[in-house]
Structure formats: structure tokens, C-alpha cells
Design a protein around this motif. Structure first.
Motif, PDB file in Angstrom:
ATOM      1  N   THR A 207       0.802  -1.221   0.000  1.00 55.77           N
ATOM      2  CA  THR A 207       0.000   0.000   0.000  1.00 55.77           C
ATOM      3  C   THR A 207       0.837   1.275   0.000  1.00 55.77           C
ATOM      4  N   HIS A 208       1.930   1.270   0.759  1.00 55.66           N
ATOM      5  CA  HIS A 208       2.799   2.448   0.880  1.00 55.66           C
ATOM      6  C   HIS A 208       4.249   1.982   0.867  1.00 55.66           C
TER       7      HIS A 208
ATOM      8  N   MET B  36       6.865   4.025   2.779  1.00 60.06           N
ATOM      9  CA  MET B  36       6.776   3.921   4.229  1.00 60.06           C
ATOM     10  C   MET B  36       7.384   2.610   4.726  1.00 60.06           C
TER      11      MET B  36
END
Length: 201
Positions: free
Chosen positions: A106-107, A110
Motif C-alpha cells: 500500500t505504501h 513507508m
């Protein structure tokens, strides 16, 4: 012709021009909607971005550091397995890095930052890295002290530097487009380096 008829003709002409201008954008939107799952898959494979003579590649660098990390881990594992049990070695580290898997998808940026955070915390735990009264030391200096004091094998230092450089690119370069696969490779390499550091500490 009356004014009303002229107005209607002008409106019809403007409508036809507008339709001509919107045809391509509408067609593109329709194609994107129909192929969005395929487009998302292709975008996930992007490992480099080129703009005005500047090229950013992330996947190649993660491949390199991942291979370095695996080599270092296998060397240190062979030397240290008698000192620490495999069961104790992996439990906390595996939980930390396994928890990053959802972020990879998703990220990805990150996930890279968090994986580095775990490695950074581990290198700061080595005795003698932080001197009395020091609360913070830049990462490059911490890695330098690890090398200068011989706290880790020389083979670990390039992997640490490369992981740190990739993390910095993920954070500071606005166009660093990190694919999910590149982030997954980074997390795997960071996990291997973390495990190596844990075994050495």
C-alpha cells in the motif's frame, strides 16, 4: 435568419467543437477505467524514473543491497550459530519485518522507512557507538564508528551504507517512485542486515 436561429446555429457549432476537443480525453478515461487493474500492475513494476537527464532507479539498488545482505548474513550466521539459538534469534525480528508486508503493497516508501528504522535502532545499540552524554548521532557517523571500532565485520558496512542511502532517497526525493517489488526487496535486505547485527551484538 433570425437572431434566435443564429444563436441556435452558433450553440450547435460550439457543441460540436467541444465534443471534438473532449473525444480523446474521454476515450483515454474509458480505456484507463477498463484497464485499471492491468495499469496498476504495470505501475507496480516501475523501478526507475527519468526526467530531464536525471534518472532514479530503485529496484537495481535494492537487488544489489539484498544480495550483499544475504552474503553477510550467511557468513555471520555460520560463525555465530553456536552462540545464539535460532529460535531466539528470529522471533522479534521476524514479527517486526513481517508486519511491514501490508505496507509494501500500500505504501512502499513507508515500508522502506520503517525497515530502515529497525536497522538504525539496532546499530545504535552496539556498545561504544554512542559516547557518554551523546543523545543523537547522525547515521553516517554511527556507521563510521561501527567500522572504525571494528564492531561489525567490514563486509556489513557497505550494506548499511546502501540501505541508508536508499532510505534517504525514499524520504527526500520527491520523484523516487518505489515499486512494491523494490520495497519488498529492501525490507528483505534490511531484515537480513538486522538479523546479522542482532547476532553480532
Amino acid at each position: 435568419m433570425s437572431t434566435t436561429q443564429e444563436l441556435l446555429v452558433e450553440l450547435a457549432r460550439l457543441f460540436v467543437e467541444l465534443m471534438g476537443l473532449l473525444a480523446w480525453p474521454v476515450a483515454i478515461v474509458i480505456v484507463v477505467i477498463l484497464l485499471k487493474s492491468h495499469i496498476a500492475e504495470l505501475l507496480g513494476r516501475i523501478t526507475s524514473l527519468r526526467h530531464k537527464g536525471t534518472e532514479l532507479t530503485f529496484g537495481e539498488a535494492t537487488d544489489k543491497v539484498s544480495e550483499e545482505a544475504r552474503e553477510v548474513l550467511s557468513t555471520v550466521t555460520t560463525a555465530k550459530e553456536g552462540e545464539k539459538t535460532l529460535k531466539a534469534r528470529g522471533s522479534l525480528q521476524e514479527d517486526k519485518f513481517l508486519a511491514l508486508i501490508p505496507l509494501v503493497n500500500t505504501h512502499p516508501d513507508m515500508a522502506v522507512v520503517q525497515a530502515w528504522k529497525y536497522v538504525d535502532e539496532q546499530i545504535r545499540e552496539f556498545p561504544g557507538v554512542l559516547q557518554a552524554g551523546e543523545k543523537y548521532l547522525p547515521t553516517a557517523r554511527v556507521i563510521g564508528r561501527l567500522a572504525n571500532q571494528g564492531l561489525v565485520p567490514d563486509s556489513v558496512i557497505p550494506a548499511l551504507k546502501e540501505l541508508n542511502a536508499l532510505r534517504n532517497r525514499a524520504v527526500h526525493e520527491s520523484k523516487a517512485n518505489i515499486s512494491s517489488s523494490a520495497a519488498a526487496q529492501y525490507v528483505e535486505a534490511a531484515s537480513d542486515v538486522y538479523e546479522t547485527l542482532w547476532m553480532l551484538s
